[in-house]
Design an enzyme around this catalytic site. Structure first.
Site, short mmCIF file in Angstrom:
data_model
loop_
_atom_site.label_atom_id
_atom_site.label_comp_id
_atom_site.label_asym_id
_atom_site.label_seq_id
_atom_site.Cartn_x
_atom_site.Cartn_y
_atom_site.Cartn_z
N TYR A 284 -9.03 -3.26 -7.91
CA TYR A 284 -8.37 -4.01 -7.10
C TYR A 284 -6.58 -4.03 -7.87
O TYR A 284 -6.28 -4.92 -7.93
CB TYR A 284 -7.67 -5.25 -6.20
N ASN B 155 -11.04 -3.74 7.54
CA ASN B 155 -10.21 -1.94 7.77
C ASN B 155 -11.78 -1.53 7.27
O ASN B 155 -11.96 -0.23 7.22
CB ASN B 155 -8.92 -2.13 7.50
N THR C 266 -3.85 1.83 7.48
CA THR C 266 -4.18 0.53 6.65
C THR C 266 -4.74 -0.59 7.56
O THR C 266 -5.88 -1.59 7.47
CB THR C 266 -3.52 -0.29 5.80
N PHE D 99 -2.27 -11.01 -0.65
CA PHE D 99 -3.17 -11.15 0.01
C PHE D 99 -4.54 -10.89 -1.24
O PHE D 99 -5.75 -10.63 -0.47
CB PHE D 99 -3.41 -9.72 0.89
N LYS E 112 -16.65 -0.74 3.18
CA LYS E 112 -16.45 -2.81 2.57
C LYS E 112 -17.24 -3.45 3.30
O LYS E 112 -18.03 -2.48 4.50
CB LYS E 112 -15.16 -2.83 3.21
N GLU F 210 -11.32 4.82 -10.70
CA GLU F 210 -11.81 4.27 -9.61
C GLU F 210 -13.75 4.68 -9.42
O GLU F 210 -14.45 4.14 -9.65
CB GLU F 210 -11.79 4.29 -8.40
N HIS G 98 -12.18 1.97 2.14
CA HIS G 98 -11.54 2.31 0.93
C HIS G 98 -11.71 3.76 0.30
O HIS G 98 -12.71 4.06 0.82
CB HIS G 98 -11.41 1.50 -0.99
P1 IDP Z 1 -5.14 1.58 1.45
O1 IDP Z 1 -6.74 0.43 1.37
O2 IDP Z 1 -5.26 1.78 2.97
O3 IDP Z 1 -4.95 1.95 0.55
P2 IDP Z 1 -3.58 -0.90 -0.37
O4 IDP Z 1 -2.49 -0.98 0.38
O5 IDP Z 1 -4.48 0.12 -1.15
O6 IDP Z 1 -4.13 -0.49 1.45
O7 IDP Z 1 -4.31 -2.95 0.15
C1 IDP Z 1 -5.08 -2.80 -0.42
C2 IDP Z 1 -6.75 -3.55 0.88
O8 IDP Z 1 -6.28 -4.05 1.10
C3 IDP Z 1 -6.43 -2.87 2.24
O9 IDP Z 1 -7.15 -2.02 2.06
C4 IDP Z 1 -6.86 -4.08 2.49
O10 IDP Z 1 -8.06 -4.70 2.82
C5 IDP Z 1 -6.03 -5.20 2.16
N1 IDP Z 1 -4.39 -5.71 2.66
C6 IDP Z 1 -3.36 -4.22 2.26
N2 IDP Z 1 -2.77 -5.36 3.33
C7 IDP Z 1 -2.89 -6.19 3.45
C8 IDP Z 1 -2.10 -7.14 3.99
O11 IDP Z 1 -0.71 -7.19 4.12
N3 IDP Z 1 -2.77 -7.98 4.54
C9 IDP Z 1 -3.88 -8.28 4.53
N4 IDP Z 1 -5.21 -7.79 3.88
C10 IDP Z 1 -4.52 -6.10 3.36
MG MG Z 2 -5.10 1.34 -1.88
#
Ligand code: IDP
Ligand code: MG
Length: 141
Positions: free
Chosen positions: A52, A119, A94, A60, A12, A133, A122
């Site tokens: 997404y 984070n 995450t 978010f 990212k 994807e 992805h």
């Molecule tokens: P993942 O990347 O671990 O699969 P997902 O639930 O698919 O997590 O969420 C996609 C992305 O959205 C996350 O990697 C993170 O950058 C962001 N995200 C997820 N949950 C939150 C949240 O509660 N607050 C802010 N950003 C979030």
């Molecule tokens: Mg995800």
């Protein structure tokens, strides 16, 4: 189960900005996965809406898309037995604050006090999302 899988990995914008692309690729290769494609890319709103789609409508979502447009991303296709699950394990939870040490997010990530979870990476979460994807980011593959 023994079939070779492919998974879409994104470094990212926070990871690219911090100069961690090489470190993240190093961990993928050290684990033993092959790199099938690597490209530094600028995402677009259209591409991210597809990528997404499952998160549309969540609180978010808008800040996440804005963050993903804040700089280039390194788009990567990795390959290997069970690499979808394997990369998720390398990436860690995450939330980078609580992601286990030893993982990419746990070792290299933290909470920066911003609205979106920065984070670093992805990784596709199933064979179905990997195929979807990879089709979005690398339609030629
Ligand atoms: P993942 O990347 O671990 O699969 P997902 O639930 O698919 O997590 O969420 C996609 C992305 O959205 C996350 O990697 C993170 O950058 C962001 N995200 C997820 N949950 C939150 C949240 O509660 N607050 C802010 N950003 C979030
Ligand atoms: Mg995800």
């Amino acid at each position: 189960m023994t079939d070779v899988q492919r998974s879409l990995v994104l470094v990212k914008p926070d990871g690219v900005r911090r100069g961690l692309s090489g470190e993240i690729l190093r961990r993928i290769e050290a684990k033993g996965y092959a790199l099938a494609a690597v490209e530094l890319r600028d995402a677009t709103p259209e591409l991210l809406a597809e990528h997404y789609a499952e998160h549309e409508g969540k609180p978010f979502y808008a800040p996440l898309v804005e963050f993903m447009l804040s700089g280039p991303v390194l788009a990567v296709v990795i390959e290997g037995q069970r690499c979808i699950e394997g990369f998720r394990s390398l990436a860690g939870a995450t939330d980078p604050t609580v992601a286990a040490p030893g993982t990419i997010r746990g070792d290299l990530g933290r909470d920066w006090g911003l609205a979106v979870q920065q984070n670093l990476v992805h990784g596709s979460d199933s064979e179905e999302s990997a195929a979807r994807e990879i089709g979005i980011w690398f339609p030629q593959l």
